[in-house]
Design a protein around this motif. Structure first.
Motif, mmCIF file in Angstrom:
data_model
loop_
_atom_site.group_PDB
_atom_site.id
_atom_site.type_symbol
_atom_site.label_atom_id
_atom_site.label_comp_id
_atom_site.label_asym_id
_atom_site.label_seq_id
_atom_site.Cartn_x
_atom_site.Cartn_y
_atom_site.Cartn_z
ATOM 1 N N THR A 9 21.595 7.088 -3.324
ATOM 2 C CA THR A 9 21.435 8.109 -2.280
ATOM 3 C C THR A 9 20.618 9.295 -2.770
ATOM 4 O O THR A 9 20.086 10.069 -1.970
ATOM 5 N N GLU A 11 17.963 8.929 -4.622
ATOM 6 C CA GLU A 11 16.597 8.489 -4.897
ATOM 7 C C GLU A 11 15.612 9.039 -3.846
ATOM 8 O O GLU A 11 15.966 9.145 -2.658
ATOM 9 N N MET A 13 11.693 8.722 -1.988
ATOM 10 C CA MET A 13 10.629 7.751 -1.744
ATOM 11 C C MET A 13 9.414 8.110 -2.598
ATOM 12 O O MET A 13 9.005 9.264 -2.673
ATOM 13 N N LYS A 43 5.963 2.114 2.918
ATOM 14 C CA LYS A 43 7.036 3.073 3.215
ATOM 15 C C LYS A 43 8.191 2.378 3.937
ATOM 16 O O LYS A 43 9.379 2.602 3.612
ATOM 17 N N SER A 44 7.847 1.547 4.898
ATOM 18 C CA SER A 44 8.900 0.847 5.648
ATOM 19 C C SER A 44 9.684 -0.086 4.726
ATOM 20 O O SER A 44 10.925 -0.196 4.817
ATOM 21 N N TRP A 46 10.107 0.184 1.518
ATOM 22 C CA TRP A 46 10.966 0.964 0.597
ATOM 23 C C TRP A 46 12.201 1.499 1.321
ATOM 24 O O TRP A 46 13.313 1.460 0.794
ATOM 25 N N GLU A 47 11.987 1.997 2.553
ATOM 26 C CA GLU A 47 13.115 2.542 3.321
ATOM 27 C C GLU A 47 14.160 1.455 3.607
ATOM 28 O O GLU A 47 15.368 1.703 3.539
ATOM 29 N N GLU A 48 13.690 0.241 3.944
ATOM 30 C CA GLU A 48 14.617 -0.863 4.217
ATOM 31 C C GLU A 48 15.382 -1.243 2.951
ATOM 32 O O GLU A 48 16.612 -1.436 2.972
ATOM 33 N N GLN A 49 14.643 -1.352 1.852
ATOM 34 C CA GLN A 49 15.301 -1.684 0.587
ATOM 35 C C GLN A 49 16.280 -0.575 0.180
ATOM 36 O O GLN A 49 17.389 -0.840 -0.296
ATOM 37 N N HIS A 50 15.880 0.675 0.403
ATOM 38 C CA HIS A 50 16.743 1.811 0.050
ATOM 39 C C HIS A 50 18.010 1.805 0.901
ATOM 40 O O HIS A 50 19.128 2.080 0.415
ATOM 41 N N ARG A 51 17.828 1.502 2.212
ATOM 42 C CA ARG A 51 18.990 1.461 3.098
ATOM 43 C C ARG A 51 19.990 0.405 2.630
ATOM 44 O O ARG A 51 21.201 0.646 2.586
#
Length: 301
Positions: A9, A11, A13, A43-44, A46-51
């Motif tokens: 949480t 981290e 981008m 970006k998308s 990374w955001e999906e992987q981060h989620r």
């Protein structure tokens, strides 16, 4: 799924629009997929992987918390079980000690010693064990008795050993500790002064032992309060009569306390039987007069 070792949480981008990423993405750009779209896809992604990592982390934290709570609950239950087991063991130990504790008959507080002496059995002397509720000559608490005990303690190192029943089983103790002193005097053979000095130490010994109920000790102590203030002390041989009375009363009181007859209660030794005391005094005076008369007859002849 492998464990996550760091909190995702926090981290941030990466800057996909930086020169470093531009150099990486530019060779991949085409007319159909310009650089801007590639950056947007990065970006998308990374955001999906981060989620997903955040969800996995939160699930991991919840699982760890539940596992810790379960472990804590098990430890607490184990500690509680050990505590209950310890309490039960202590309760059983107390019950076992209580079962082994010597018993005495209850006292009828309104009843005095009988006017007529009970039948006396032959005496079998045993070393005083106040905690075992056994009678012992008052002499052991006189000055002479204490001095004799002191001398026995001095020579105890050379005495033989014998087995005796202790609180937790058989133990070795000096054999001398289980034998009466050869110097001991029966209660009836004490002087009035010796009796009153010795009784104080005996009462103190009784008070120190939990086996002696308070009513019994109070009753015993009350006897000497009555005796010490009795008007017979001012009459010839009155103190001798009181000493004899106490000796008889103590013997019969202890016999009553250890009686196996559940229908009987021990008498209240502090209630003085005046009739019996007067009979004792009269008998002493009669014996003295008979002795004087016999002496006079011998002198005449």
């Amino acid at each position: 799924m492998p464990r996550i070792t760091r909190d995702p949480t926090a981290e941030a981008m990466p800057d996909f629009e930086s020169d470093a990423f531009s150099q990486l993405f530019t060779p991949l750009a085409t007319a159909e997929k310009p650089l801007e779209d590639i950056i947007a896809d990065a970006k998308s992604a990374w955001e999906e992987q981060h989620r997903r990592r955040v969800e996995q982390w939160e699930e991991q934290v919840r699982a760890d918390k539940e596992a810790q709570e379960h472990e804590d609950a098990e430890k607490e239950a184990e500690i509680e079980e050990q505590r209950r087991a310890q309490e039960e063991a202590e309760r059983l130990e107390r019950a076992e000690k209580e079962k082994k504790r010597p018993k005495v008959r209850p006292i009828a507080l309104e009843r005095s010693i009988d006017t007529t002496p009970s039948v006396m059995n032959p005496s079998q002397y045993a070393v005083n064990k106040v905690r075992n509720l056994e009678p012992a000559e008052i002499w052991y608490w006189t000055v002479e008795g204490c001095e004799d005990a002191k001398n026995q303690d001095t020579s105890a190192s050379s005495s033989a050993m014998t087995l005796a029943q202790g609180e937790h089983g058989l133990i070795f103790t000096p054999a001398a500790a289980h034998k009466p002193s050869p110097k001991v005097k029966a209660d009836a053979n004490l002087t009035y002064s010796q009796m009153m000095i010795g009784k104080a130490g005996l009462i103190q010994s009784m008070l120190k032992e939990p086996n002696w109920p308070s009513p019994h000790v109070n009753s015993f102590a009350g006897l000497f309060l009555v005796v010490d203030n009795h008007p017979l002390r001012r009459l010839p041989h009155g103190e001798d009569a009181l000493v004899t009375y106490v000796a008889e009363a103590r013997k019969e009181w202890h016999d009553a306390l250890k009686s196996t007859d559940d229908t009987q209660e021990a008498f209240n030794i502090s209630i003085l039987n005046e009739e019996r005391l007067n009979r004792i005094h009269t008998a002493i005076l009669r014996n003295i007069n008979i002795a004087l008369l016999s002496r006079s007859v011998i002198m005449i002849h």
